[in-house]
Design a protein around this motif. Structure first.
Motif, PDB file in Angstrom:
ATOM      1  N   GLU A  79       0.813  -1.225   0.000  1.00  9.03           N
ATOM      2  CA  GLU A  79       0.000   0.000   0.000  1.00  9.03           C
ATOM      3  C   GLU A  79       0.847   1.277   0.000  1.00  9.03           C
ATOM      4  OE1 GLU A  79      -4.055  -1.446   2.287  1.00  9.03           O
ATOM      5  OE2 GLU A  79      -2.398  -0.686   3.496  1.00  9.03           O
ATOM      6  N   VAL A  80       1.996   1.240   0.664  1.00  7.60           N
ATOM      7  CA  VAL A  80       2.828   2.433   0.819  1.00  7.60           C
ATOM      8  C   VAL A  80       4.058   2.300  -0.083  1.00  7.60           C
ATOM      9  CG1 VAL A  80       4.098   3.881   2.433  1.00  7.60           C
ATOM     10  CG2 VAL A  80       2.037   2.678   3.202  1.00  7.60           C
ATOM     11  N   ALA A  81       4.103   3.110  -1.096  1.00  9.85           N
ATOM     12  CA  ALA A  81       5.195   3.051  -2.067  1.00  9.85           C
ATOM     13  C   ALA A  81       6.552   3.259  -1.380  1.00  9.85           C
ATOM     14  CB  ALA A  81       4.997   4.096  -3.149  1.00  9.85           C
ATOM     15  N   PHE A  82       7.534   2.517  -1.816  1.00 10.32           N
ATOM     16  CA  PHE A  82       8.925   2.627  -1.367  1.00 10.32           C
ATOM     17  C   PHE A  82       9.111   2.343   0.122  1.00 10.32           C
ATOM     18  CE2 PHE A  82       8.328   5.655  -4.886  1.00 10.32           C
ATOM     19  CZ  PHE A  82       9.076   4.989  -5.846  1.00 10.32           C
ATOM     20  N   SER A  83       8.207   1.557   0.719  1.00 12.35           N
ATOM     21  CA  SER A  83       8.340   1.239   2.141  1.00 12.35           C
ATOM     22  C   SER A  83       8.952  -0.137   2.375  1.00 12.35           C
ATOM     23  CB  SER A  83       6.970   1.309   2.832  1.00 12.35           C
ATOM     24  OG  SER A  83       6.091   0.344   2.282  1.00 12.35           O
ATOM     25  N   TYR A  84       9.185  -0.906   1.329  1.00 12.81           N
ATOM     26  CA  TYR A  84       9.705  -2.262   1.456  1.00 12.81           C
ATOM     27  C   TYR A  84      11.066  -2.271   2.145  1.00 12.81           C
ATOM     28  CZ  TYR A  84      11.815  -6.715   0.108  1.00 12.81           C
ATOM     29  OH  TYR A  84      12.458  -7.923   0.117  1.00 12.81           O
ATOM     30  N   ASP A  85      11.184  -3.123   3.159  1.00 17.47           N
ATOM     31  CA  ASP A  85      12.417  -3.282   3.926  1.00 17.47           C
ATOM     32  C   ASP A  85      12.675  -4.784   4.072  1.00 17.47           C
ATOM     33  OD1 ASP A  85      14.442  -3.448   5.803  1.00 17.47           O
ATOM     34  OD2 ASP A  85      13.480  -2.112   7.246  1.00 17.47           O
ATOM     35  N   GLU A  86      13.615  -5.303   3.282  1.00 21.96           N
ATOM     36  CA  GLU A  86      13.871  -6.747   3.258  1.00 21.96           C
ATOM     37  C   GLU A  86      14.280  -7.285   4.626  1.00 21.96           C
ATOM     38  OE1 GLU A  86      16.907  -9.966   1.300  1.00 21.96           O
ATOM     39  OE2 GLU A  86      16.359  -8.242   0.067  1.00 21.96           O
ATOM     40  N   SER A  87      15.141  -6.590   5.336  1.00 20.06           N
ATOM     41  CA  SER A  87      15.597  -7.098   6.633  1.00 20.06           C
ATOM     42  C   SER A  87      14.444  -7.179   7.634  1.00 20.06           C
ATOM     43  CB  SER A  87      16.739  -6.248   7.188  1.00 20.06           C
ATOM     44  OG  SER A  87      16.321  -4.931   7.427  1.00 20.06           O
ATOM     45  N   HIS A  88      13.530  -6.225   7.570  1.00 15.21           N
ATOM     46  CA  HIS A  88      12.378  -6.229   8.478  1.00 15.21           C
ATOM     47  C   HIS A  88      11.477  -7.437   8.206  1.00 15.21           C
ATOM     48  CE1 HIS A  88       9.228  -4.682  11.056  1.00 15.21           C
ATOM     49  NE2 HIS A  88       8.370  -4.830  10.065  1.00 15.21           N
ATOM     50  N   ILE A  89      11.175  -7.666   6.955  1.00 10.09           N
ATOM     51  CA  ILE A  89      10.270  -8.773   6.634  1.00 10.09           C
ATOM     52  C   ILE A  89      10.947 -10.120   6.887  1.00 10.09           C
ATOM     53  CG2 ILE A  89      10.697  -9.072   4.151  1.00 10.09           C
ATOM     54  CD1 ILE A  89       7.528  -9.101   3.982  1.00 10.09           C
ATOM     55  N   ARG A  90      12.241 -10.198   6.652  1.00 13.46           N
ATOM     56  CA  ARG A  90      12.971 -11.444   6.939  1.00 13.46           C
ATOM     57  C   ARG A  90      12.931 -11.752   8.436  1.00 13.46           C
ATOM     58  NH1 ARG A  90      17.209 -13.232   2.877  1.00 13.46           N
ATOM     59  NH2 ARG A  90      17.815 -14.475   4.651  1.00 13.46           N
ATOM     60  N   THR A 124      12.126 -16.615   2.172  1.00 13.84           N
ATOM     61  CA  THR A 124      12.948 -15.437   2.453  1.00 13.84           C
ATOM     62  C   THR A 124      14.137 -15.302   1.512  1.00 13.84           C
ATOM     63  OG1 THR A 124      14.189 -16.654   4.141  1.00 13.84           O
ATOM     64  CG2 THR A 124      12.291 -15.351   4.894  1.00 13.84           C
ATOM     65  N   ASP A 125      14.198 -16.152   0.517  1.00  4.77           N
ATOM     66  CA  ASP A 125      15.247 -16.033  -0.493  1.00  4.77           C
ATOM     67  C   ASP A 125      15.159 -14.642  -1.124  1.00  4.77           C
ATOM     68  OD1 ASP A 125      16.154 -16.133  -3.404  1.00  4.77           O
ATOM     69  OD2 ASP A 125      16.959 -18.019  -2.623  1.00  4.77           O
ATOM     70  N   PRO A 126      16.268 -13.939  -1.237  1.00  2.29           N
ATOM     71  CA  PRO A 126      16.228 -12.589  -1.819  1.00  2.29           C
ATOM     72  C   PRO A 126      15.591 -12.527  -3.210  1.00  2.29           C
ATOM     73  CG  PRO A 126      18.344 -12.974  -0.785  1.00  2.29           C
ATOM     74  CD  PRO A 126      17.604 -14.284  -0.755  1.00  2.29           C
ATOM     75  N   LYS A 127      15.761 -13.593  -4.013  1.00  2.00           N
ATOM     76  CA  LYS A 127      15.123 -13.615  -5.335  1.00  2.00           C
ATOM     77  C   LYS A 127      13.608 -13.650  -5.202  1.00  2.00           C
ATOM     78  CE  LYS A 127      16.932 -17.243  -7.029  1.00  2.00           C
ATOM     79  NZ  LYS A 127      17.314 -18.394  -7.819  1.00  2.00           N
ATOM     80  N   VAL A 128      13.099 -14.428  -4.251  1.00  2.00           N
ATOM     81  CA  VAL A 128      11.658 -14.546  -4.058  1.00  2.00           C
ATOM     82  C   VAL A 128      11.094 -13.220  -3.558  1.00  2.00           C
ATOM     83  CG1 VAL A 128       9.842 -15.694  -2.739  1.00  2.00           C
ATOM     84  CG2 VAL A 128      11.738 -17.032  -3.660  1.00  2.00           C
ATOM     85  N   LEU A 129      11.715 -12.688  -2.510  1.00  5.10           N
ATOM     86  CA  LEU A 129      11.234 -11.413  -1.974  1.00  5.10           C
ATOM     87  C   LEU A 129      11.360 -10.298  -3.005  1.00  5.10           C
ATOM     88  CD1 LEU A 129      12.641 -11.578   1.662  1.00  5.10           C
ATOM     89  CD2 LEU A 129      10.269 -11.907   0.934  1.00  5.10           C
ATOM     90  N   GLY A 130      12.476 -10.292  -3.723  1.00  2.87           N
ATOM     91  CA  GLY A 130      12.683  -9.268  -4.741  1.00  2.87           C
ATOM     92  C   GLY A 130      11.640  -9.329  -5.838  1.00  2.87           C
ATOM     93  N   SER A 131      11.318 -10.537  -6.305  1.00  8.33           N
ATOM     94  CA  SER A 131      10.325 -10.645  -7.375  1.00  8.33           C
ATOM     95  C   SER A 131       8.942 -10.272  -6.879  1.00  8.33           C
ATOM     96  CB  SER A 131      10.311 -12.053  -7.972  1.00  8.33           C
ATOM     97  OG  SER A 131       9.696 -12.968  -7.108  1.00  8.33           O
ATOM     98  N   LEU A 132       8.700 -10.447  -5.603  1.00 10.84           N
ATOM     99  CA  LEU A 132       7.400 -10.112  -5.041  1.00 10.84           C
ATOM    100  C   LEU A 132       7.269  -8.609  -4.795  1.00 10.84           C
ATOM    101  CD1 LEU A 132       4.837 -11.568  -4.173  1.00 10.84           C
ATOM    102  CD2 LEU A 132       5.798 -11.751  -1.891  1.00 10.84           C
ATOM    103  N   PHE A 133       8.286  -8.011  -4.200  1.00  8.68           N
ATOM    104  CA  PHE A 133       8.191  -6.607  -3.798  1.00  8.68           C
ATOM    105  C   PHE A 133       8.816  -5.627  -4.771  1.00  8.68           C
ATOM    106  CE2 PHE A 133       7.640  -8.847   0.222  1.00  8.68           C
ATOM    107  CZ  PHE A 133       6.496  -8.228   0.685  1.00  8.68           C
TER     108      PHE A 133
END
Length: 159
Positions: A79-90, A124-133
């Motif tokens: 919902e919030v653009a540019f709020s993605y934080d990989e370390s937080h979600i991991r 939590t693979d960076p490729k998976v999270l990256g393709s999602l977010f």
């Protein structure tokens, strides 16, 4: 109840699509999906047959709360653009994983624990999270389908 089942199956189908299409080899995607189903069924059987100690039941309740928080984080990142934080979600995925392992370890084989670890390592693979977010140019924006389903699921839970 039926609405939750439909929403849940839709969420599972979309996750499968994300894995199959953009991130993991087909065999791994199928293995992740099967492992998720097996873990859920095993936890349900343990709970239904009253085989969990008070501590394990509390760990399961904590897992549900943390999983709900994880879902809301995913929806917020969408919902919030540019709020993605990989370390937080991991970290949130790790919290859920540890709660599940705490419940599973005393009752099931080491193979079951490995399934849990495999599922969360894959999610939590960076490729998976990256393709999602952060999908690349030309990639389908799976989160545009997944996030509204997750949001609907959360609101259905509260009703």
């Amino acid at each position: 109840y039926q609405r939750r089942v439909r929403v849940s199956s839709g969420i599972n189908a979309e996750y499968g699509y994300v894995f199959l299409k953009d991130t993991l080899p087909d065999a791994d995607a199928k293995k992740v999906t099967k492992s998720i189903i097996k873990i859920i069924i095993k936890l349900g059987i343990l709970y239904h047959n009253d085989q969990l100690s008070a501590t394990e039941k509390q760990a399961l309740k904590t897992m549900v709360k943390r999983f709900s928080r994880l879902i809301m984080t995913i929806v917020t990142f969408w919902e919030v653009a540019f709020s993605y934080d990989e370390s937080h979600i991991r970290r949130q995925f790790d919290d859920v994983e540890e709660c599940i392992v705490a419940v599973v370890r005393p009752h099931l084989t080491a193979k079951s624990e490995k399934k849990v670890r495999f599922v969360f390592a894959s999610l939590t693979d960076p490729k998976v999270l990256g393709s999602l977010f952060q999908p690349s140019e030309g990639q389908t924006k799976h989160l545009d389908v997944l996030a509204p389903m997750l949001r609907d699921y959360m609101f259905a839970e509260k009703q």
